[in-house]
Enzyme design. Structure first.
Site, PDB file in Angstrom:
ATOM      1  N   CYS A 104      11.517   9.389 -20.238  1.00  0.00           N
ATOM      2  CA  CYS A 104      12.971   9.451 -20.076  1.00  0.00           C
ATOM      3  C   CYS A 104      13.204   9.407 -18.583  1.00  0.00           C
ATOM      4  O   CYS A 104      12.937  10.379 -17.885  1.00  0.00           O
ATOM      5  CB  CYS A 104      13.565  10.731 -20.670  1.00  0.00           C
ATOM      6  SG  CYS A 104      15.332  10.854 -20.310  1.00  0.00           S
ATOM      7  N   CYS A 107      16.240  12.005 -17.505  1.00  0.00           N
ATOM      8  CA  CYS A 107      16.082  13.467 -17.589  1.00  0.00           C
ATOM      9  C   CYS A 107      14.806  13.783 -18.363  1.00  0.00           C
ATOM     10  O   CYS A 107      13.725  13.579 -17.844  1.00  0.00           O
ATOM     11  CB  CYS A 107      17.313  14.127 -18.192  1.00  0.00           C
ATOM     12  SG  CYS A 107      18.055  13.268 -19.597  1.00  0.00           S
ATOM     13  N   SER A 108      14.909  14.248 -19.577  1.00  0.00           N
ATOM     14  CA  SER A 108      13.697  14.638 -20.291  1.00  0.00           C
ATOM     15  C   SER A 108      13.861  14.479 -21.803  1.00  0.00           C
ATOM     16  O   SER A 108      13.278  15.242 -22.567  1.00  0.00           O
ATOM     17  CB  SER A 108      13.330  16.081 -19.962  1.00  0.00           C
ATOM     18  OG  SER A 108      14.417  16.929 -20.283  1.00  0.00           O
ATOM     19  N   CYS A 109      14.665  13.492 -22.253  1.00  0.00           N
ATOM     20  CA  CYS A 109      14.866  13.284 -23.685  1.00  0.00           C
ATOM     21  C   CYS A 109      13.505  13.052 -24.350  1.00  0.00           C
ATOM     22  O   CYS A 109      12.684  12.291 -23.848  1.00  0.00           O
ATOM     23  CB  CYS A 109      15.775  12.093 -23.926  1.00  0.00           C
ATOM     24  SG  CYS A 109      17.410  12.353 -23.214  1.00  0.00           S
TER      25      CYS A 109
HETATM   26 FE    FE Z   1      16.684  12.527 -21.013  1.00  0.00          FE
END
Ligand code: FE
Length: 201
Positions: A104, A107-109
């Site tokens: 991602c 961000c951190s999906c």
């Molecule tokens: Fe994300």
């Protein structure tokens, strides 16, 4: 919550969580039982063991594999693993000459329903930045050396779309049960930074 104490910002975060929890409980804003259930979910029910079951099923059941590619969300839910934030699950297949990797960049999906919370490195700025530009270099750091002619596909997750890599079934696993196969499948192989290794004889 892990009870492990880690130095630096994590222990600060843990303290803040503790403080918030006490406050919410004290004000009667959360039910302690609901909180325990949530913690149980994240500690025991959600994790790469779920994704491993999905992959193992796809390896042994061609119809399931077909459904997995047609509608990943529904096929994963068939095994009891529901998405948590309304996201759509897309499953991408590794082949001898195709290696997929999930990131991602924003961000951190992450595919929580299949893999649980993302590892720290997945959320790190270097991984996010480098995977887009140099996926082979990133894989190499994880110990995964691809043949030069292999195709690399990078999948950028977002709030709506989450990807799960279907790794290749290793040789020497013919005759293994679905459960035995699932035990071989690692989280990293479903993010695309590792292969599934054959069983050690
Ligand atoms: Fe994300």
């Amino acid at each position: 919550m892990s009870t492990k104490t880690t130095p630096g910002p994590d222990s600060d975060a843990a303290l803040r969580v503790k403080a918030l929890e006490s406050l919410l409980l004290e004000k009667g804003l959360v039910d302690p039982k609901a909180l325990d259930e949530l913690i149980d979910t994240f500690e025991n029910k959600v994790g790469p063991q779920n994704g491993a079951k999905v992959v193992a099923r796809a390896w042994v059941d061609a119809d399931y594999k077909k459904r997995l590619f047609e509608d990943g969300t529904a096929a994963i839910a068939e095994l009891g693993f529901e998405v948590m934030q309304g996201e759509r699950m897309v499953v991408v297949e590794n082949k001898a000459d195709v290696q997929n990797i999930v990131v991602c960049t924003l961000c951190s999906c992450f595919p929580w329903a299949a893999l649980g919370p993302p590892p720290v490195w997945y959320k790190s700025a270097p991984f996010r930045a480098r995977t887009a530009n140099d996926p082979r270099g990133v894989m190499r750091e994880f110990g995964l050396e691809l043949p030069p002619d292999a195709e690399v596909r990078v999948w950028d997750s977002n709030a709506e779309l989450r990807y799960l890599v279907l790794p290749e079934r290793p040789a020497g696993t013919e005759g293994m049960s679905e459960e035995e196969l699932a035990a071989l499948i690692t989280r990293d192989s479903m993010i695309g930074v590792a292969k599934v290794e054959p069983p050690v004889k």
